[in-house]
Write an enzyme that holds these catalytic residues in place. Structure first.
Site, PDB file in Angstrom:
ATOM      1  N   ASP A  73       0.854  -1.198  -0.108  1.00  0.00           N
ATOM      2  CA  ASP A  73       0.093  -0.116   0.047  1.00  0.00           C
ATOM      3  C   ASP A  73       1.056   1.160  -0.071  1.00  0.00           C
ATOM      4  OD1 ASP A  73      -1.810   2.054   0.710  1.00  0.00           O
ATOM      5  OD2 ASP A  73      -3.154   0.434   1.521  1.00  0.00           O
ATOM      6  N   SER A 100      -7.049   4.217  -1.508  1.00  0.00           N
ATOM      7  CA  SER A 100      -6.809   2.474  -1.365  1.00  0.00           C
ATOM      8  C   SER A 100      -8.253   1.957  -1.665  1.00  0.00           C
ATOM      9  CB  SER A 100      -6.225   2.154  -0.124  1.00  0.00           C
ATOM     10  OG  SER A 100      -4.948   2.561   0.309  1.00  0.00           O
ATOM     11  N   GLU A 112      -1.222  -7.852   2.253  1.00  0.00           N
ATOM     12  CA  GLU A 112      -0.850  -6.376   2.197  1.00  0.00           C
ATOM     13  C   GLU A 112       0.229  -5.694   3.016  1.00  0.00           C
ATOM     14  OE1 GLU A 112      -3.245  -2.010   2.494  1.00  0.00           O
ATOM     15  OE2 GLU A 112      -3.929  -3.779   4.011  1.00  0.00           O
ATOM     16  N   ASP A 165       2.061   2.672   3.537  1.00  0.00           N
ATOM     17  CA  ASP A 165       1.183   3.903   3.142  1.00  0.00           C
ATOM     18  C   ASP A 165       1.227   4.784   4.499  1.00  0.00           C
ATOM     19  OD1 ASP A 165      -0.962   5.297   1.627  1.00  0.00           O
ATOM     20  OD2 ASP A 165      -2.141   4.848   3.455  1.00  0.00           O
ATOM     21  N   HIS A 215       2.606   8.654   4.407  1.00  0.00           N
ATOM     22  CA  HIS A 215       1.853   9.858   4.843  1.00  0.00           C
ATOM     23  C   HIS A 215       2.509  10.698   5.651  1.00  0.00           C
ATOM     24  CE1 HIS A 215      -1.914   9.345   2.656  1.00  0.00           C
ATOM     25  NE2 HIS A 215      -2.173   8.043   2.835  1.00  0.00           N
ATOM     26  N   HIS A 271      -1.505   2.428  -5.087  1.00  0.00           N
ATOM     27  CA  HIS A 271      -0.941   3.700  -5.350  1.00  0.00           C
ATOM     28  C   HIS A 271       0.220   3.964  -4.915  1.00  0.00           C
ATOM     29  CE1 HIS A 271      -2.045   5.110  -1.261  1.00  0.00           C
ATOM     30  NE2 HIS A 271      -2.964   4.321  -1.503  1.00  0.00           N
ATOM     31  N   HIS A 309      -1.389  11.105  -1.441  1.00  0.00           N
ATOM     32  CA  HIS A 309      -1.140  10.067  -2.542  1.00  0.00           C
ATOM     33  C   HIS A 309      -0.660  10.866  -3.933  1.00  0.00           C
ATOM     34  CE1 HIS A 309      -4.346   7.147  -0.805  1.00  0.00           C
ATOM     35  NE2 HIS A 309      -3.258   7.428   0.239  1.00  0.00           N
TER      36      HIS A 309
END
Length: 395
Positions: A48, A92, A272, A277, A281, A320, A358
């Protein structure tokens, strides 16, 4: 005729071997080409938020500039476009729905098309073919990416509803976080926070009552007998798993494969690396890199399994990219800069970020096994579902 075909195969085999030996980047273990387009097993890895620069940074730290990650050691390489139905930059929910169903949808939507119509998932298709199915993640098992493989809701925030759909989805292995979504607000379980369910239901107890073995800590997880556990639910945190992940993503992947591969009809498994991710962030290069390395170790578990069962399609990609990560061998003095980080071969590099959100950049995809050659080049993310669906064996 059989002798002629054998000779053709041997010529291709030898030519391929010579070609690969001349390529310094090819894995030292040569795997002969798979001659079937059907896959008994499919293992889909989703990092992710993991873009090409995330892979590069992890590669530098783990194996150096001349080395290769396990996810690099696959014969087919390409890129995916990730836009959603209503935005150039996907989230997501829409990104995972595209991978799981082959249909574009709006950001925030899970398992439904852009008009909120039901669309079946690859996990559901595999289940309909009497394959075992599983989901593994380092975030909540009800989070957007895993949810897209079994749930159908108009808003990814409906996590207690998603947990209820999960209970009815007949998934054989579920490993991740998110204990709170399964417990009523009057109870806490293995972890300190109270549950989040307003309906008073304890879905963990309900899962046990329909045949699931439930575990919530490392000792009980490691004590599982994979040969006798028909269904497994493991929740290892109130929300996402706390670092260092316990069990690790590689351990969860190994356990899932052990259980799912015991049936001869094959399986579908999605794994995953969910907190790549989250770290991105936060523009936290240290954890983004370490999580990508952990993710790669899970990929290696699957690759080792594929040496035994070669009818296994393995796909490694992302929903992404997050953070607009870029890797540089020298500092540039920007406020977003992280580092220096040491490479495995004794050099230094730095990481910069362009956003805390993203991005729209294409994400890498590598794959091996039956039908994997179709994923070479640049494709829309929905094409991954097409390849998986076409590769499912219905023997």
């Amino acid at each position: 005729m059989e002798i002629t075909l054998l000779r053709v195969f041997l010529v291709i085999y030898v030519a391929t071997f010579i070609f690969k030996c001349g390529d310094s980047e090819i894995d030292s273990v040569f795997i002969p080409p798979v001659v079937t387009s059907e896959a008994k097993n499919i293992i889909l890895f989703i990092g992710d938020g993991m873009g090409e620069e995330h892979r590069k940074a992890a590669r530098l730290v783990k194996v150096g500039s001349a080395g290769r990650l396990s996810m690099d050691n696959m014969p087919t390489r390409g890129f995916l476009q990730t836009y959603s139905a209503d935005s150039l930059i996907t989230d997501s929910a829409a990104g995972a729905t595209a991978l799981a169903t082959g249909v574009k949808t709006n950001n925030g939507v899970i398992g439904l098309d852009a008009n909120l119509g039901f669309v079946p998932t690859i996990l559901e298709d595999a289940k309909n073919q009497d394959k075992l199915v599983g989901l593994v993640t380092t975030v909540q098992i009800t989070h957007a990416t895993p949810a897209a493989f079994y749930a159908h809701v108009e808003n990814r925030a409906m996590m207690t509803n998603i947990a209820l759909q999960m209970l009815h989805a007949d998934i054989d292995v579920l490993l991740g976080g998110g204990e709170d979504e399964f417990l009523p607000s009057s109870e806490s379980g293995c972890y300190p926070e109270a549950g989040e369910r307003g309906d008073g239901r304890n879905l963990i107890q309900e899962a046990i009552s329909i045949g699931y073995t439930y575990v919530c800590d490392l000792p009980s997880f490691r004590a599982i007998d994979s040969s006798t556990s028909p269904k497994l639910l493991g929740l290892f945190g109130d929300e996402g798993l706390i670092r260092p992940f316990s069990p690790s993503l590689a351990e969860m992947t190994q356990r899932a494969i052990d259980i799912l591969s015991k049936e001869t009809n094959g399986f579908f498994l999605m794994v995953e690396g969910g907190q790549i991710d989250w770290a991105s962030h936060n523009n936290d290069a240290t954890n983004a890199i370490s999580d990508t390395i952990d993710f790669d170790e899970a990929v290696e578990v699957a690759r080792q399994f594929s040496f035994i069962d070669r009818d296994t399609l393995i796909i490694v990609t992302a929903d992404h990219e997050t953070g607009g990560m870029s890797v540089s061998p020298s500092p540039n003095g920007l406020a977003s800069e992280d580092g220096p980080f040491s490479t495995a071969d004794g050099n230094l590099f730095y990481v910069n970020w362009s956003t805390t959100g993203h991005t729209a950049v294409n994400v890498p995809i590598t794959s091996q096994g039956p039908a994997s050659e179709r994923l070479s080049g640049v494709h829309d993310n929905t094409f991954v579902h097409s390849v998986m669906h076409g590769a499912l064996s219905d023997d």
